[in-house]
Design an enzyme around this catalytic site. Structure first.
Site, PDB file in Angstrom:
ATOM      1  N   GLU A  16       0.707  -1.209   0.046  1.00 42.10           N
ATOM      2  CA  GLU A  16       0.046  -0.050  -0.115  1.00 42.10           C
ATOM      3  C   GLU A  16       0.916   1.152   0.041  1.00 42.10           C
ATOM      4  OE1 GLU A  16      -3.574  -0.123   2.473  1.00 42.10           O
ATOM      5  OE2 GLU A  16      -2.615  -1.982   3.153  1.00 42.10           O
ATOM      6  N   SER A 142      -6.801  -2.187   2.392  1.00 39.92           N
ATOM      7  CA  SER A 142      -7.008  -2.060   1.222  1.00 39.92           C
ATOM      8  C   SER A 142      -7.583  -3.010   0.147  1.00 39.92           C
ATOM      9  CB  SER A 142      -6.090  -1.074   0.207  1.00 39.92           C
ATOM     10  OG  SER A 142      -5.646  -0.036   1.251  1.00 39.92           O
ATOM     11  N   TYR A 208      -9.381   3.420  -4.784  1.00 43.63           N
ATOM     12  CA  TYR A 208      -8.320   4.382  -5.093  1.00 43.63           C
ATOM     13  C   TYR A 208      -8.524   5.067  -6.798  1.00 43.63           C
ATOM     14  CZ  TYR A 208      -6.779   2.818  -0.842  1.00 43.63           C
ATOM     15  OH  TYR A 208      -6.695   2.420   0.657  1.00 43.63           O
ATOM     16  N   ARG A 247     -11.905   3.120  11.016  1.00 45.42           N
ATOM     17  CA  ARG A 247     -12.892   2.900  10.024  1.00 45.42           C
ATOM     18  C   ARG A 247     -13.382   1.088  10.053  1.00 45.42           C
ATOM     19  NH1 ARG A 247     -10.551   2.922   5.473  1.00 45.42           N
ATOM     20  NH2 ARG A 247     -11.264   0.701   5.171  1.00 45.42           N
ATOM     21  N   ASP A 249     -15.534  -2.061   8.522  1.00 41.71           N
ATOM     22  CA  ASP A 249     -16.225  -2.278   7.467  1.00 41.71           C
ATOM     23  C   ASP A 249     -17.151  -3.539   7.754  1.00 41.71           C
ATOM     24  OD1 ASP A 249     -14.131  -0.781   6.423  1.00 41.71           O
ATOM     25  OD2 ASP A 249     -12.873  -2.313   5.486  1.00 41.71           O
ATOM     26  N   GLU A 266     -14.059  -6.088   9.116  1.00 37.90           N
ATOM     27  CA  GLU A 266     -12.618  -5.846   9.761  1.00 37.90           C
ATOM     28  C   GLU A 266     -12.585  -4.422  10.352  1.00 37.90           C
ATOM     29  OE1 GLU A 266      -9.509  -5.210   6.295  1.00 37.90           O
ATOM     30  OE2 GLU A 266     -10.852  -6.873   5.838  1.00 37.90           O
ATOM     31  N   ASN A 268      -9.996  -0.950  10.434  1.00 35.97           N
ATOM     32  CA  ASN A 268      -8.649  -0.254   9.796  1.00 35.97           C
ATOM     33  C   ASN A 268      -8.344   0.960  11.039  1.00 35.97           C
ATOM     34  OD1 ASN A 268      -6.778   1.433   8.407  1.00 35.97           O
ATOM     35  ND2 ASN A 268      -7.757   0.848   6.676  1.00 35.97           N
ATOM     36  N   GLY A 272      -7.437   5.378   4.979  1.00 36.45           N
ATOM     37  CA  GLY A 272      -6.883   6.197   4.237  1.00 36.45           C
ATOM     38  C   GLY A 272      -7.194   7.738   4.254  1.00 36.45           C
TER      39      GLY A 272
END
Length: 305
Positions: A16, A142, A208, A247, A249, A266, A268, A272
């Protein structure tokens, strides 16, 4: 009073790297506009020497992936005594290791898809799970390395020459429905957003590349479901001992109608911060500018958490 000196850590050598560089540059620019003195560091294995040389007051960790958000660099910053943004050593390590995080969440009663860890060679034998199922690396972000295997697909990771994520994988039951992501800022839930990918799923390219997904903020789900998924996101954040911004998911299965069932996938710990990233978008919906968001992260930075 002298400006607070912030070292923005970005780049590194994970898969990443490019996303991290984009996040880091955006955060560095915003921090300068907020009045901080900023040094950008493209992280290499000489990070300790670089930090000792510039002597920052705070490290803004904009790294993504292994070494950047798995507790490794957090441990280094603890040793150097430099306060840093986002979660500490333990929470970062737990969140990055998906099976370990799931064990903790399961003990807290959080809803998750059935799954198990298997060796890559298991796919050449009896079915690992009924179709459809999802294959994930144990510790990547990601959506790197993620594959959804539907009925009739013959993808097997042991035959994938590009697979570089270790011999063991996480296999989970595929949850149909909608993609929901929730941002938490300290002890406050900012909100939930729905992502509708234009391709097969919300993969690396969709995350992205502009125009590859539609963002719906706030997520257009049943009001009670919205409130519950936000409450459960905070619970997931706290169960791992996270701090700063996270964040989480989720999948929301409403294929049988509203209200449906939601499942935690999961979390994070260093989401990002690119122009297409979700946490800044959710924060903006709450009236929090990008500059205010990164300033808060710096002010929240600490060690020994």
């Amino acid at each position: 009073m002298a400006k607070q000196h912030v070292a923005v850590l970005m780049g590194g050598w994970s898969s990443e790297r490019e996303v991290s560089l984009t996040s880091g540059r955006a955060c560095a620019k915003a921090l300068r506009e907020e009045g901080f003195s900023v040094t950008e560091i493209d992280v290499g294995r000489d990070l300790a020497e670089q930090l000792a040389k510039i002597k920052p007051d705070v490290a803004f960790n904009a790294l993504h992936g292994p070494y950047g958000e798995d507790g490794t660099v957090q441990g280094l910053l603890e040793i150097l005594g430099i306060p840093y943004t986002h979660s500490g050593v333990l929470a970062s390590a737990l969140a990055m290791n998906k099976p370990m995080a799931k064990d903790i969440w399961r003990a807290h009663g959080l809803p998750m898809a059935e799954g198990k860890v298997v060796h890559r060679s298991a796919f050449g034998k009896s079915p690992v799970l009924p179709h459809p199922y999802v294959i994930k690396p144990l510790n990547e972000g990601s959506s790197v390395g993620v594959h959804i295997v539907f009925e009739g697909d013959n993808y097997q990771p042991q035959d994938d020459a590009s697979w570089r994520f270790g011999d063991y994988v996480l296999v989970e039951r595929y949850i149909p429905g909608r993609e929901i992501q929730v941002a938490v800022m300290g002890d406050r839930v900012l909100g939930a957003i729905e992502i509708r990918a234009h391709g097969r799923f919300y993969d690396y390219e969709a995350k992205y590349t502009d125009g590859k997904a539609t963002h719906l903020m706030p997520a257009p789900v049943d009001k009670n479901v919205y409130e519950e998924i936000c409450a459960q996101a905070l619970k997931a954040h706290q169960a791992l001992g996270c701090r700063g911004v996270t964040r989480s998911d989720w999948r929301y299965d409403d294929t049988a109608g509203e209200p449906g069932r939601f499942y935690l996938l999961e979390i994070n710990t260093q989401p990002g911060m690119t122009p297409l990233s979700l946490v800044p978008e959710i924060a903006a919906h709450c009236g929090i500018s990008f500059g205010e968001l990164v300033r808060w992260m710096v002010e929240d930075a600490s060690c020994a958490r």
